[in-house]
Design an enzyme around this catalytic site. Sequence first.
Site, PDB file in Angstrom:
ATOM      1  N   GLY A  73       0.797  -1.234   0.000  1.00  0.00           N
ATOM      2  CA  GLY A  73       0.000   0.000   0.000  1.00  0.00           C
ATOM      3  C   GLY A  73       0.824   1.275   0.000  1.00  0.00           C
ATOM      4  N   ASN A 113       1.645   3.008  -2.552  1.00  0.00           N
ATOM      5  CA  ASN A 113       0.954   3.948  -3.456  1.00  0.00           C
ATOM      6  C   ASN A 113      -0.297   4.494  -2.787  1.00  0.00           C
ATOM      7  OD1 ASN A 113       2.040   4.169  -6.418  1.00  0.00           O
ATOM      8  ND2 ASN A 113       2.437   2.078  -5.769  1.00  0.00           N
ATOM      9  N   ILE A 119     -10.687  -7.292 -12.723  1.00  0.00           N
ATOM     10  CA  ILE A 119     -11.915  -6.541 -12.427  1.00  0.00           C
ATOM     11  C   ILE A 119     -13.050  -7.129 -13.260  1.00  0.00           C
ATOM     12  CG2 ILE A 119     -12.998  -4.280 -12.434  1.00  0.00           C
ATOM     13  CD1 ILE A 119     -10.600  -4.638 -10.490  1.00  0.00           C
ATOM     14  N   HIS A 145       0.546   0.336 -13.788  1.00  0.00           N
ATOM     15  CA  HIS A 145       1.326  -0.875 -14.062  1.00  0.00           C
ATOM     16  C   HIS A 145       2.805  -0.486 -14.046  1.00  0.00           C
ATOM     17  CE1 HIS A 145       2.157  -4.882 -15.534  1.00  0.00           C
ATOM     18  NE2 HIS A 145       2.966  -4.345 -16.431  1.00  0.00           N
ATOM     19  N   ASP A 159      -4.359  -5.134 -17.937  1.00  0.00           N
ATOM     20  CA  ASP A 159      -3.357  -4.137 -18.394  1.00  0.00           C
ATOM     21  C   ASP A 159      -3.593  -3.716 -19.842  1.00  0.00           C
ATOM     22  OD1 ASP A 159      -0.929  -6.110 -16.630  1.00  0.00           O
ATOM     23  OD2 ASP A 159      -2.155  -4.426 -15.944  1.00  0.00           O
ATOM     24  N   GLU A 176       6.141   5.921  -9.603  1.00  0.00           N
ATOM     25  CA  GLU A 176       4.752   5.650  -9.173  1.00  0.00           C
ATOM     26  C   GLU A 176       4.306   6.686  -8.154  1.00  0.00           C
ATOM     27  OE1 GLU A 176       4.995   1.735  -7.499  1.00  0.00           O
ATOM     28  OE2 GLU A 176       5.114   0.779  -9.447  1.00  0.00           O
TER      29      GLU A 176
HETATM   30  C1  GRF Z   1       3.171  -1.199  -7.636  1.00  0.00           C
HETATM   31  O1  GRF Z   1       4.345  -1.701  -8.243  1.00  0.00           O
HETATM   32  C2  GRF Z   1       2.195  -0.847  -8.724  1.00  0.00           C
HETATM   33  O2  GRF Z   1       2.793  -0.387  -9.914  1.00  0.00           O
HETATM   34  C3  GRF Z   1       1.549  -2.177  -8.982  1.00  0.00           C
HETATM   35  O3  GRF Z   1       1.439  -2.810  -7.724  1.00  0.00           O
HETATM   36  C4  GRF Z   1       2.440  -2.280  -6.862  1.00  0.00           C
HETATM   37  C5  GRF Z   1       1.781  -1.737  -5.625  1.00  0.00           C
HETATM   38  O4  GRF Z   1       2.768  -1.435  -4.695  1.00  0.00           O
HETATM   39  N1  GRF Z   1       0.248  -2.016  -9.594  1.00  0.00           N
HETATM   40  P1  GRF Z   1       2.316  -0.833  -3.252  1.00  0.00           P
HETATM   41  O5  GRF Z   1       1.504  -1.895  -2.551  1.00  0.00           O
HETATM   42  O6  GRF Z   1       1.495   0.409  -3.528  1.00  0.00           O
HETATM   43  O7  GRF Z   1       3.596  -0.521  -2.574  1.00  0.00           O
END
Ligand code: GRF
Length: 195
Positions: free
Chosen positions: A12, A14, A88, A104, A145, A174
């Site tokens: 988590g 992100n 999804i 992604h 994707d 990201e």
């Molecule tokens: C990230 O690499 C994102 O690009 C992918 O899943 C991962 C999530 O990482 N979709 P985190 O759990 O947010 O650290």
Amino acid sequence: MKKIAIFASGTGTNAQKIIDYFRSRKDATISLIVSNKSTAGVLLIASQENIPSLLINKEKFLTGNAYVDELKSIGIDLIVLAGFLWKIPASLIHNYPDKIVNIHPALLPGHGGKGMYGHFVHDAVIASGDSETGITIHLVDELYDHGRTIFQARVPVVAGDNAASVAKKVQVLEHEHYPRVIDSLLQKQLSASHA
Ligand code: GRF
């Protein structure tokens, strides 16, 4: 007030950046965190941030109502996938047209598709000998994707890089870009709803 739901299966990081980005905003808020894994770090973030969370069941998600009723009753406007590993279902996509976004950790259409997540992606980038990698933020359709790309950012892959060093460089992208791209999507929704 636009309401965002974040779907995540993992740590988590992100999700945390997105929560931080929208923290003081009056026009948008993170209303729900959804996970498919009771041990996911993102659920700890939800409780630390006092954000309601929902642990979903595979059967109900993939062959039931896909939690559309629950999401609609909360008034969710945008679904943000941030490391969510289940596909999804069509019913959720149909109820949230162009309102489900994913990130992604590679430059789609390269190194995407079923099973391409986490280190599998970066292993593939290294194995391919690509001279660059990056992130792709895209709308979600019924294929892994595959939906319309909204944003991409790139970073070189250099001699001595391995999956771990590439993962680190990609994660910086990201965290730097996903919150802002989500915000620009919301602004488009807001202006469209006022049109
Ligand atoms: C990230 O690499 C994102 O690009 C992918 O899943 C991962 C999530 O990482 N979709 P985190 O759990 O947010 O650290």
